[in-house]
Write an enzyme that holds these catalytic residues in place. Structure first.
Site, PDB file in Angstrom:
ATOM      1  CB  SER A   8      -0.960   0.057   1.464  1.00 22.91           C
ATOM      2  OG  SER A   8      -1.670   1.148   1.283  1.00 22.91           O
ATOM      3  CG  HIS A  33      -3.904  -1.423  -1.828  1.00 22.61           C
ATOM      4  ND1 HIS A  33      -5.114  -2.072  -2.181  1.00 22.61           N
ATOM      5  CD2 HIS A  33      -4.243  -0.559  -0.757  1.00 22.61           C
ATOM      6  CE1 HIS A  33      -6.180  -1.651  -1.358  1.00 22.61           C
ATOM      7  NE2 HIS A  33      -5.720  -0.827  -0.395  1.00 22.61           N
ATOM      8  CG  ASP A  35      -5.373   2.622   0.944  1.00 20.18           C
ATOM      9  OD1 ASP A  35      -6.079   1.974   0.674  1.00 20.18           O
ATOM     10  OD2 ASP A  35      -3.996   2.370   1.321  1.00 20.18           O
ATOM     11  CG  MET A  37      -8.238   7.397   2.609  1.00 22.99           C
ATOM     12  SD  MET A  37      -7.392   7.488   4.170  1.00 22.99           S
ATOM     13  CE  MET A  37      -6.498   5.912   4.165  1.00 22.99           C
ATOM     14  CG  HIS A  66      -9.429   0.654  -0.817  1.00 16.90           C
ATOM     15  ND1 HIS A  66      -8.759   0.385   0.408  1.00 16.90           N
ATOM     16  CD2 HIS A  66     -10.706   0.648  -0.362  1.00 16.90           C
ATOM     17  CE1 HIS A  66      -9.756   0.188   1.327  1.00 16.90           C
ATOM     18  NE2 HIS A  66     -10.899   0.325   0.880  1.00 16.90           N
ATOM     19  CG  MET A  68     -11.304   3.720   1.927  1.00 18.81           C
ATOM     20  SD  MET A  68      -9.762   3.384   2.838  1.00 18.81           S
ATOM     21  CE  MET A  68      -8.764   3.386   1.428  1.00 18.81           C
ATOM     22  CG  MET A 137     -11.919  -2.329   4.714  1.00 15.63           C
ATOM     23  SD  MET A 137     -10.309  -2.131   3.867  1.00 15.63           S
ATOM     24  CE  MET A 137      -9.533  -1.164   5.341  1.00 15.63           C
ATOM     25  N   GLY A 142      -9.217   4.254   7.003  1.00 16.30           N
ATOM     26  CA  GLY A 142      -8.505   5.621   7.317  1.00 16.30           C
ATOM     27  C   GLY A 142      -7.117   5.706   7.454  1.00 16.30           C
ATOM     28  CG  ASP A 175      -6.566  -2.492   2.726  1.00 16.21           C
ATOM     29  OD1 ASP A 175      -5.370  -2.400   3.551  1.00 16.21           O
ATOM     30  OD2 ASP A 175      -7.081  -1.517   2.344  1.00 16.21           O
TER      31      ASP A 175
HETATM   32  C1  DX5 Z   1      -6.530   1.532   5.611  1.00 16.50           C
HETATM   33  C2  DX5 Z   1      -6.044   1.485   3.976  1.00 16.50           C
HETATM   34  C3  DX5 Z   1      -4.933   0.326   3.859  1.00 16.50           C
HETATM   35  C4  DX5 Z   1      -3.759   0.926   4.660  1.00 16.50           C
HETATM   36  C5  DX5 Z   1      -3.067  -0.459   5.230  1.00 16.50           C
HETATM   37  O1  DX5 Z   1      -7.653   2.354   5.426  1.00 16.50           O
HETATM   38  O2  DX5 Z   1      -7.399   0.958   3.321  1.00 16.50           O
HETATM   39  O3  DX5 Z   1      -4.802   0.098   2.500  1.00 16.50           O
HETATM   40  O4  DX5 Z   1      -2.648   1.334   3.944  1.00 16.50           O
HETATM   41  O5  DX5 Z   1      -1.794  -0.146   6.014  1.00 16.50           O
HETATM   42  P1  DX5 Z   1      -1.300  -1.010   6.974  1.00 16.50           P
HETATM   43  O6  DX5 Z   1      -0.976  -2.246   6.356  1.00 16.50           O
HETATM   44  O7  DX5 Z   1      -0.199  -0.562   7.754  1.00 16.50           O
HETATM   45  O8  DX5 Z   1      -2.356  -1.256   7.978  1.00 16.50           O
HETATM   46 ZN    ZN Z   2      -6.667   0.119   1.288  1.00 18.44          ZN
END
Ligand code: DX5
Ligand code: ZN
Length: 218
Positions: A8, A33, A35, A37, A66, A68, A137, A142, A175
Site C-alpha cells: 500500500s 495498492h 488508497d 480517502m 481502493h 474510501m 477490511m 482511514g 487490507d
Molecule cells: C487503511 C488502508 C490500507 C492501509 C494499510 O484504510 O485501506 O490500505 O494502507 O496499511 P497497514 O498495512 O499499515 O495496515
Molecule cells: Zn486500502
C-alpha cells in the site's frame, strides 16, 4: 493459485515517491495498492488523480485502487483515466452496488467491493458472480498502521465458502494490519491478495519484507 501481494503506497515516503516505486518495480510485489480517502467516508484525506497519474507513469505493476469515498460512482471514469487497473469501492458508500460494479466493468477494468469490519459477507451474495474481487477490511479504514481485527478470519472462511459454492473466480483481498504474524493464517483461510502498508514500508529492508510476505510457505 499462489497468493498475490499488493504493498500500500499510502505508507510510502512521498518525499521520495519515485524511489519507492522503483523499489516496488524491482520487488516480488504483484500490484500497487492505492488508497483514496475523501475525509467524509473516512476521517482521513489522502491523494487524488494527479498523484495516481504519477504513480502510473513510474510503475510497472497494475494499480489496485481502493476508494474510501462517498458516492464513488461519480469518479470511476476519472480513476480509470488516471491509471486504475482495478477499482474497489465500499459497499457502505454506494446505494446501487450492482449498478456500480457494472459501471466499472464497462470501463474495461476489474471491479471490486470493499466491506468494513462490521459488514457481513453474506450481503454480497447476490453480486458475488459479478465481482472480480472482494476486499475485506481487517481494520477500520482511514489509516495505515492499525491493529488487525481477529474476527476477520471467520469472515474470510465464510466468504471463501460462498465463492466456492457459486463456482466464481472472485478473489479475496485483505487490507489492514497484515504482517508476517498473520499472513500465513490469512492465506490458509482463503485469502488471494494481501495488502501490506506498514509491514513493508516501515521495515528496515522493504524488499526483503516483500519477499518474506510472498514466500510464506518456505
Ligand atoms: C487503511 C488502508 C490500507 C492501509 C494499510 O484504510 O485501506 O490500505 O494502507 O496499511 P497497514 O498495512 O499499515 O495496515
Ligand atoms: Zn486500502
Amino acid at each position: 493459485m499462489k497468493h498475490l501481494l499488493a504493498p500500500s503506497i499510502l505508507t510510502a515516503d512521498f518525499g521520495k515517491l519515485g524511489q519507492e516505486i522503483q523499489m516496488l518495480n524491482q520487488s516480488d510485489a504483484d500490484w500497487i495498492h492505492v488508497d483514496v480517502m475523501d475525509g467524509v467516508f473516512v476521517p482521513n484525506i489522502s491523494f487524488g488523480f494527479h498523484i495516481i497519474k504519477t504513480i502510473k507513469k513510474l510503475s510497472t505493476k497494475p494499480l489496485d485502487v481502493h476508494l474510501m469515498i462517498v458516492q464513488p460512482e461519480r469518479y470511476f471514469q476519472e480513476f480509470k483515466n488516471a491509471g486504475a487497473d482495478l477499482i474497489s469501492f465500499h459497499y457502505e458508500a454506494s446505494i446501487h452496488v450492482h449498478r456500480s460494479i457494472q459501471a466499472i466493468k464497462e470501463l474495461g477494468i476489474k471491479a471490486g467491493v470493499a466491506i468494513n469490519p462490521h459488514t457481513a459477507v453474506n450481503l454480497l451474495k447476490e453480486v458475488l458472480n459479478d465481482l472480480d474481487l472482494v476486499l475485506v477490511m481487517t481494520v477500520n479504514p482511514g489509516y495505515g498502521g492499525q491493529k488487525f481485527i481477529e474476527n476477520s478470519y471467520k469472515k474470510i472462511v465464510e466468504l471463501k465458502e460462498m465463492i466456492q459454492q457459486c463456482k466464481s473466480n472472485t478473489l479475496i483481498e485483505v487490507d489492514g494490519g497484515v504482517d508476517l504474524n498473520n499472513a500465513r493464517k490469512l492465506v490458509q483461510s482463503g485469502v488471494d491478495v494481501l495488502v501490506a502498508g506498514n509491514s513493508v514500508f516501515a521495515a528496515q529492508n522493504p524488499l526483503e519484507a516483500i519477499m518474506n510476505l510472498k514466500e510464506l510457505d518456505s
